[in-house]
Design a protein around this motif. Structure first.
Motif, mmCIF file in Angstrom:
data_model
loop_
_atom_site.group_PDB
_atom_site.id
_atom_site.type_symbol
_atom_site.label_atom_id
_atom_site.label_comp_id
_atom_site.label_asym_id
_atom_site.label_seq_id
_atom_site.Cartn_x
_atom_site.Cartn_y
_atom_site.Cartn_z
ATOM 1 N N MET A 1 1.504 19.965 31.143
ATOM 2 C CA MET A 1 0.276 20.207 30.411
ATOM 3 C C MET A 1 0.186 19.217 29.253
ATOM 4 O O MET A 1 1.112 19.053 28.490
ATOM 5 C CB MET A 1 0.303 21.658 29.904
ATOM 6 N N LYS A 2 -0.948 18.560 29.167
ATOM 7 C CA LYS A 2 -1.184 17.576 28.115
ATOM 8 C C LYS A 2 -1.701 18.266 26.857
ATOM 9 O O LYS A 2 -2.595 19.100 26.913
ATOM 10 C CB LYS A 2 -2.205 16.560 28.589
ATOM 11 N N ILE A 3 -1.123 17.879 25.718
ATOM 12 C CA ILE A 3 -1.591 18.374 24.428
ATOM 13 C C ILE A 3 -2.385 17.250 23.772
ATOM 14 O O ILE A 3 -1.886 16.144 23.586
ATOM 15 C CB ILE A 3 -0.426 18.814 23.528
ATOM 16 N N ASN A 4 -3.639 17.529 23.426
ATOM 17 C CA ASN A 4 -4.487 16.586 22.702
ATOM 18 C C ASN A 4 -4.208 16.730 21.215
ATOM 19 O O ASN A 4 -4.065 17.855 20.729
ATOM 20 C CB ASN A 4 -5.962 16.895 22.963
ATOM 21 N N GLN A 5 -4.153 15.608 20.487
ATOM 22 C CA GLN A 5 -3.883 15.685 19.057
ATOM 23 C C GLN A 5 -4.720 14.674 18.281
ATOM 24 O O GLN A 5 -4.978 13.581 18.760
ATOM 25 C CB GLN A 5 -2.403 15.407 18.766
ATOM 26 N N ILE A 6 -5.097 15.095 17.091
ATOM 27 C CA ILE A 6 -5.670 14.195 16.102
ATOM 28 C C ILE A 6 -4.720 14.289 14.920
ATOM 29 O O ILE A 6 -4.630 15.326 14.263
ATOM 30 C CB ILE A 6 -7.101 14.583 15.689
ATOM 31 N N GLY A 7 -3.987 13.220 14.664
ATOM 32 C CA GLY A 7 -2.896 13.253 13.706
ATOM 33 C C GLY A 7 -3.277 13.422 12.254
ATOM 34 O O GLY A 7 -2.525 13.964 11.481
ATOM 35 N N HIS A 8 -4.424 12.930 11.854
ATOM 36 C CA HIS A 8 -4.813 13.065 10.450
ATOM 37 C C HIS A 8 -6.325 13.259 10.398
ATOM 38 O O HIS A 8 -7.086 12.343 10.663
ATOM 39 C CB HIS A 8 -4.422 11.816 9.654
ATOM 40 N N ALA A 28 1.512 33.294 27.273
ATOM 41 C CA ALA A 28 2.712 32.465 27.431
ATOM 42 C C ALA A 28 2.368 30.982 27.309
ATOM 43 O O ALA A 28 3.099 30.213 26.670
ATOM 44 C CB ALA A 28 3.382 32.754 28.770
ATOM 45 N N ALA A 29 1.264 30.561 27.900
ATOM 46 C CA ALA A 29 0.855 29.158 27.815
ATOM 47 C C ALA A 29 0.477 28.790 26.379
ATOM 48 O O ALA A 29 0.821 27.699 25.901
ATOM 49 C CB ALA A 29 -0.309 28.883 28.761
ATOM 50 N N ALA A 30 -0.218 29.676 25.684
ATOM 51 C CA ALA A 30 -0.586 29.421 24.287
ATOM 52 C C ALA A 30 0.664 29.297 23.423
ATOM 53 O O ALA A 30 0.765 28.400 22.582
ATOM 54 C CB ALA A 30 -1.494 30.530 23.764
ATOM 55 N N GLU A 31 1.623 30.172 23.629
ATOM 56 C CA GLU A 31 2.871 30.121 22.866
ATOM 57 C C GLU A 31 3.663 28.866 23.193
ATOM 58 O O GLU A 31 4.322 28.294 22.329
ATOM 59 C CB GLU A 31 3.696 31.382 23.119
ATOM 60 N N ASP A 32 3.583 28.404 24.448
ATOM 61 C CA ASP A 32 4.267 27.177 24.830
ATOM 62 C C ASP A 32 3.645 25.977 24.119
ATOM 63 O O ASP A 32 4.358 25.097 23.633
ATOM 64 C CB ASP A 32 4.211 26.983 26.352
ATOM 65 N N VAL A 33 2.334 25.929 24.040
ATOM 66 C CA VAL A 33 1.659 24.836 23.324
ATOM 67 C C VAL A 33 2.088 24.853 21.865
ATOM 68 O O VAL A 33 2.453 23.808 21.299
ATOM 69 C CB VAL A 33 0.125 24.945 23.446
ATOM 70 N N LEU A 34 2.066 26.008 21.230
ATOM 71 C CA LEU A 34 2.460 26.123 19.828
ATOM 72 C C LEU A 34 3.908 25.666 19.639
ATOM 73 O O LEU A 34 4.211 24.903 18.715
ATOM 74 C CB LEU A 34 2.278 27.560 19.341
ATOM 75 N N ARG A 35 4.793 26.092 20.521
ATOM 76 C CA ARG A 35 6.207 25.702 20.446
ATOM 77 C C ARG A 35 6.346 24.190 20.562
ATOM 78 O O ARG A 35 7.073 23.549 19.795
ATOM 79 C CB ARG A 35 7.006 26.402 21.544
ATOM 80 N N ARG A 36 5.613 23.597 21.487
ATOM 81 C CA ARG A 36 5.702 22.152 21.693
ATOM 82 C C ARG A 36 5.135 21.370 20.509
ATOM 83 O O ARG A 36 5.672 20.330 20.129
ATOM 84 C CB ARG A 36 5.002 21.764 22.994
ATOM 85 N N VAL A 37 4.053 21.865 19.909
ATOM 86 C CA VAL A 37 3.496 21.208 18.723
ATOM 87 C C VAL A 37 4.518 21.254 17.590
ATOM 88 O O VAL A 37 4.806 20.230 16.954
ATOM 89 C CB VAL A 37 2.159 21.858 18.288
ATOM 90 N N LYS A 38 5.099 22.414 17.338
ATOM 91 C CA LYS A 38 6.052 22.569 16.244
ATOM 92 C C LYS A 38 7.326 21.753 16.469
ATOM 93 O O LYS A 38 7.970 21.338 15.514
ATOM 94 C CB LYS A 38 6.423 24.040 16.081
ATOM 95 N N LYS A 39 7.659 21.535 17.716
ATOM 96 C CA LYS A 39 8.878 20.805 18.061
ATOM 97 C C LYS A 39 8.708 19.288 17.918
ATOM 98 O O LYS A 39 9.673 18.564 17.696
ATOM 99 C CB LYS A 39 9.266 21.144 19.503
ATOM 100 N N ALA A 40 7.488 18.808 18.021
ATOM 101 C CA ALA A 40 7.224 17.375 17.908
ATOM 102 C C ALA A 40 7.682 16.872 16.540
ATOM 103 O O ALA A 40 7.440 17.511 15.511
ATOM 104 C CB ALA A 40 5.742 17.092 18.111
#
Length: 121
Positions: A1-8, A28-40
């Motif tokens: 799953m691709k996470i889209n981001q705008i860094g600033h 579960a998918a929402a929590e996975d996205v949150l986990r992956r964002v926080k882990k970056a």
């Protein structure tokens, strides 16, 4: 799953904001996205990661992560946009000064920037 981001997206009195999002069909998918964002690496030291998603069946989920009310701001914007099954995470690095109600405007700015950049959905 691709996470889209705008860094600033915006800076306000030293606080910096970014926004991320991805498709999430269940909790579960929402929590996975949150986990992956926080882990970056870039987001690992952020002060707050507020988020919200309207699941495909209309179930609202949100998290404030210490920014009381911010998850609800994101949720309301998702409802207005009619966007279901997509989690949006607004990240804040605290700059040392309290923003009061302006923090909600900055969350709105981030969500609007995300919807503009990656929509229409």
């Amino acid at each position: 799953m691709k996470i889209n981001q705008i860094g600033h997206v915006v800076t306000d009195r030293g606080s910096k904001y970014a926004v991320s999002g991805a498709w999430a069909q269940d909790r579960a998918a929402a929590e996975d996205v949150l986990r992956r964002v926080k882990k970056a690496r870039k987001f690992a030291r952020a002060t707050h990661n507020t988020w919200a998603v309207l699941l495909p069946d209309g179930t609202p989920l949100k998290g404030d992560d210490g920014e009381a009310g911010a998850g609800m701001v994101i949720l309301r914007m998702l409802e207005r946009a009619g966007l279901r099954g997509h989690v949006i995470v607004v990240t804040r690095w605290y700059g040392g000064k309290h923003l009061g109600g302006d923090r909600f405007r900055r969350v709105q700015d981030c969500v609007a920037a995300y919807l503009d950049a990656f929509g229409p959905f």
